[in-house]
Motif scaffolding. Structure first.
Motif, PDB file in Angstrom:
ATOM      1  N   ILE A  26     -81.299  -4.542 189.077  1.00  0.00           N
ATOM      2  CA  ILE A  26     -81.137  -3.557 188.001  1.00  0.00           C
ATOM      3  C   ILE A  26     -81.127  -4.316 186.678  1.00  0.00           C
ATOM      4  O   ILE A  26     -80.412  -5.310 186.535  1.00  0.00           O
ATOM      5  N   ARG A  27     -81.904  -3.840 185.712  1.00  0.00           N
ATOM      6  CA  ARG A  27     -81.976  -4.534 184.421  1.00  0.00           C
ATOM      7  C   ARG A  27     -80.617  -4.548 183.742  1.00  0.00           C
ATOM      8  O   ARG A  27     -79.814  -3.611 183.861  1.00  0.00           O
ATOM      9  N   ALA A  28     -80.366  -5.640 182.979  1.00  0.00           N
ATOM     10  CA  ALA A  28     -79.060  -5.839 182.355  1.00  0.00           C
ATOM     11  C   ALA A  28     -78.727  -4.726 181.374  1.00  0.00           C
ATOM     12  O   ALA A  28     -77.574  -4.284 181.279  1.00  0.00           O
ATOM     13  N   LEU A  29     -79.748  -4.203 180.649  1.00  0.00           N
ATOM     14  CA  LEU A  29     -79.448  -3.159 179.655  1.00  0.00           C
ATOM     15  C   LEU A  29     -78.986  -1.873 180.324  1.00  0.00           C
ATOM     16  O   LEU A  29     -78.174  -1.125 179.783  1.00  0.00           O
ATOM     17  N   TYR A  30     -79.463  -1.595 181.559  1.00  0.00           N
ATOM     18  CA  TYR A  30     -79.001  -0.420 182.280  1.00  0.00           C
ATOM     19  C   TYR A  30     -77.586  -0.630 182.815  1.00  0.00           C
ATOM     20  O   TYR A  30     -76.783   0.311 182.859  1.00  0.00           O
ATOM     21  N   ILE A  31     -77.275  -1.860 183.234  1.00  0.00           N
ATOM     22  CA  ILE A  31     -75.911  -2.142 183.697  1.00  0.00           C
ATOM     23  C   ILE A  31     -74.907  -1.946 182.565  1.00  0.00           C
ATOM     24  O   ILE A  31     -73.845  -1.341 182.731  1.00  0.00           O
ATOM     25  N   GLU A  32     -75.249  -2.460 181.361  1.00  0.00           N
ATOM     26  CA  GLU A  32     -74.356  -2.296 180.209  1.00  0.00           C
ATOM     27  C   GLU A  32     -74.238  -0.835 179.805  1.00  0.00           C
ATOM     28  O   GLU A  32     -73.159  -0.368 179.415  1.00  0.00           O
ATOM     29  N   ALA A  33     -75.332  -0.082 179.911  1.00  0.00           N
ATOM     30  CA  ALA A  33     -75.281   1.345 179.569  1.00  0.00           C
ATOM     31  C   ALA A  33     -74.358   2.091 180.518  1.00  0.00           C
ATOM     32  O   ALA A  33     -73.596   2.987 180.107  1.00  0.00           O
ATOM     33  N   ILE A  34     -74.385   1.764 181.820  1.00  0.00           N
ATOM     34  CA  ILE A  34     -73.498   2.412 182.786  1.00  0.00           C
ATOM     35  C   ILE A  34     -72.043   2.079 182.488  1.00  0.00           C
ATOM     36  O   ILE A  34     -71.158   2.951 182.493  1.00  0.00           O
ATOM     37  N   GLU A  35     -71.755   0.812 182.197  1.00  0.00           N
ATOM     38  CA  GLU A  35     -70.372   0.418 181.925  1.00  0.00           C
ATOM     39  C   GLU A  35     -69.831   1.062 180.653  1.00  0.00           C
ATOM     40  O   GLU A  35     -68.629   1.331 180.539  1.00  0.00           O
ATOM     41  N   GLN A  36     -70.689   1.331 179.673  1.00  0.00           N
ATOM     42  CA  GLN A  36     -70.259   1.948 178.422  1.00  0.00           C
ATOM     43  C   GLN A  36     -70.353   3.472 178.454  1.00  0.00           C
ATOM     44  O   GLN A  36     -70.023   4.128 177.467  1.00  0.00           O
ATOM     45  N   GLY A  37     -70.799   4.044 179.563  1.00  0.00           N
ATOM     46  CA  GLY A  37     -70.925   5.497 179.679  1.00  0.00           C
ATOM     47  C   GLY A  37     -72.050   6.081 178.854  1.00  0.00           C
ATOM     48  O   GLY A  37     -72.067   7.281 178.580  1.00  0.00           O
ATOM     49  N   GLU A  38     -73.029   5.292 178.466  1.00  0.00           N
ATOM     50  CA  GLU A  38     -74.162   5.761 177.660  1.00  0.00           C
ATOM     51  C   GLU A  38     -75.319   6.096 178.612  1.00  0.00           C
ATOM     52  O   GLU A  38     -76.298   5.375 178.736  1.00  0.00           O
ATOM     53  N   TYR A  39     -75.156   7.218 179.295  1.00  0.00           N
ATOM     54  CA  TYR A  39     -76.142   7.600 180.315  1.00  0.00           C
ATOM     55  C   TYR A  39     -77.485   8.013 179.717  1.00  0.00           C
ATOM     56  O   TYR A  39     -78.496   8.041 180.433  1.00  0.00           O
ATOM     57  N   ASP A  40     -77.512   8.351 178.432  1.00  0.00           N
ATOM     58  CA  ASP A  40     -78.773   8.748 177.816  1.00  0.00           C
ATOM     59  C   ASP A  40     -79.749   7.578 177.691  1.00  0.00           C
ATOM     60  O   ASP A  40     -80.943   7.782 177.451  1.00  0.00           O
ATOM     61  N   LYS A  41     -79.271   6.345 177.862  1.00  0.00           N
ATOM     62  CA  LYS A  41     -80.147   5.181 177.809  1.00  0.00           C
ATOM     63  C   LYS A  41     -80.806   4.891 179.158  1.00  0.00           C
ATOM     64  O   LYS A  41     -81.662   4.011 179.250  1.00  0.00           O
ATOM     65  N   LEU A  42     -80.407   5.615 180.193  1.00  0.00           N
ATOM     66  CA  LEU A  42     -80.999   5.435 181.521  1.00  0.00           C
ATOM     67  C   LEU A  42     -82.279   6.255 181.642  1.00  0.00           C
ATOM     68  O   LEU A  42     -82.463   7.251 180.929  1.00  0.00           O
TER      69      LEU A  42
END
Length: 271
Positions: A26-42
């Protein structure tokens, strides 16, 4: 939140985001988006569910439970509007007013036309006329029967016998008959080609989802070295979390990889 749970567990295991990226593809930017609750970046809800489940399983957590929690977090709140008016509050006066406006129409009975004496006399004359015509036709029919049985029918039969014998001889003589042409045999039609066959060979670990004819057939992590073969009547929809990890062959034709390493790609295979 789901992201906070995953982040705390990752930090408790002394793992970095890059370690998770390497272990899950899984790409790092998607992992960070999940941890920050920014699901719109997925890329979408389907990808988000797969990433969360894959990330949780990598940390030895219950991936299915976290996916259910994710669905609850993104579900909208449903409100039920109050009724503007109680139907039982309809006043009796309104009902009586509507009843008064209703009119019942009774069709008028048609009057029978009067019969005059002249009409009765004309009807009797017509009846006598039809009776005379019927008597004349009956007499002509009886005369024809008498003539037929007295000898006229034998003459007609005698005249037709030579013609019938000639037709019988022409049919029995093989020289005069022409055989009917036989239709040429038709080759059987080729079998119809239908359906979709998809073969996938994985050279690296990859989270994969496969939907066959609208039904979910597979969802999870596929390890390097595995080979899958799927068949469908209409279409096969594939989602890859690491598109460079798989080589595809559709209906005997090589397609190759659908994308690069670590790239999220979805593809619909149809005939």
């Amino acid at each position: 939140m789901i992201g906070e749970t995953l982040r705390k567990e990752r930090e408790s295991q002394n793992l970095s985001v890059q370690d998770v990226e390497k272990g899950t593809s899984i790409r790092a930017l998607y992992i960070e988006a999940i941890e920050q609750g920014e699901y719109d970046k997925l890329p979408g809800e389907v990808y988000a569910k797969g990433f969360i489940k894959n990330y949780a399983n990598f940390l030895n957590l219950d991936g299915d439970a976290l996916v259910r929690q994710f669905i609850v977090e993104i579900s909208p709140t449903i409100t039920i509007p109050e009724e503007s008016q109680n139907p039982e509050e309809t006043s009796k006066a309104d009902i009586e007013t509507k009843s008064a406006d209703t009119k019942v129409r009774i069709p008028k009975r048609k009057e029978q036309p009067e019969t005059s004496a002249d009409d009765e006399e004309e009807s009797a004359f017509d009846s006598r006329k039809y009776l005379i015509a019927a008597v004349v036709l009956l007499a002509l029919f009886a005369g024809g029967l008498i003539l037929h049985f007295s000898g006229g029918g034998e003459t007609e039969i005698a005249e037709n016998q030579p013609q019938q014998q000639q037709e019988t001889q022409s049919v029995s003589n093989p020289e005069n008959s022409t055989p009917a042409p036989q239709p040429a045999p038709q080759p059987p039609p080729p079998p119809p080609v239908s359906g979709v066959n998809l073969q996938a060979t994985f050279s690296d670990d990859c989270w994969t989802q496969v939907v066959i004819d609208g039904v979910l057939a597979y969802e999870g992590m596929i390890n390097a070295g595995q080979v899958f073969n799927w068949n469908a009547t209409q279409n096969i929809y594939v989602v890859l979390g690491n598109a460079g990890a798989a080589q595809f062959v559709m209906n005997g034709q090589s397609i190759g990889a659908l994308g690069g390493a670590g790239e999220v790609v979805d593809r619909n295979f149809a005939q």
